[in-house]
Motif scaffolding. Structure first.
Motif: not given
Length: 128
Positions: A71-92
């Motif tokens: 699930m897409f949480l947010r993008c602030d231009g420098e980082a993107v955050y996603g979550k799936e249950r208790e797991d997640g992803v961070v992209i910078m």
């Protein structure tokens, strides 16, 4: 230091990322390095790059990383955050690369973000 060493030592070696990768920010989908067993398709990599300039598709459909939907949480231009249950992803994003870190249950998302951020900051300091 090779790209693979950044993934192995600073992402996976931090103990805060279960998987990780460094991909080109050119949008061509090329993967420079990845953790063993982590399969990131060129299409997924290209869509992640696009998310930094236009997050509407990710907001509507989610983020796809390594064949898994987050699930897409947010993008602030420098980082993107996603979550799936208790797991997640961070992209910078750096000038030429995306640094991707995945975390699993038991890891605080901010700890994964710190590990990813350290690699991204280092690459930025060295012109990448």
């Amino acid at each position: 230091m090779s790209w693979q060493q950044y993934v192995d030592t600073y992402l996976i070696g931090s103990g805060k990322c279960s998987d990780g990768a460094i991909v080109s920010a050119a949008g061509d989908g090329s993967v420079w390095a990845r953790s063993p067993g982590f399969q990131l398709s060129p299409q997924e990599a290209a869509l992640l790059v696009k998310t930094f300039s236009d997050s509407s598709q990710a907001a509507a459909s989610g983020l796809f990383v390594g064949g898994r939907k987050y699930m897409f949480l947010r993008c602030d231009g420098e980082a993107v955050y996603g979550k799936e249950r208790e797991d997640g992803v961070v992209i910078m994003k750096t000038r030429t690369a995306l640094v991707i870190g995945l975390y699993t249950k038991g890891t605080v998302p901010g700890e994964c973000a710190t590990a990813v951020g350290r690699v991204a900051d280092y690459l930025k300091q060295h012109g990448y």
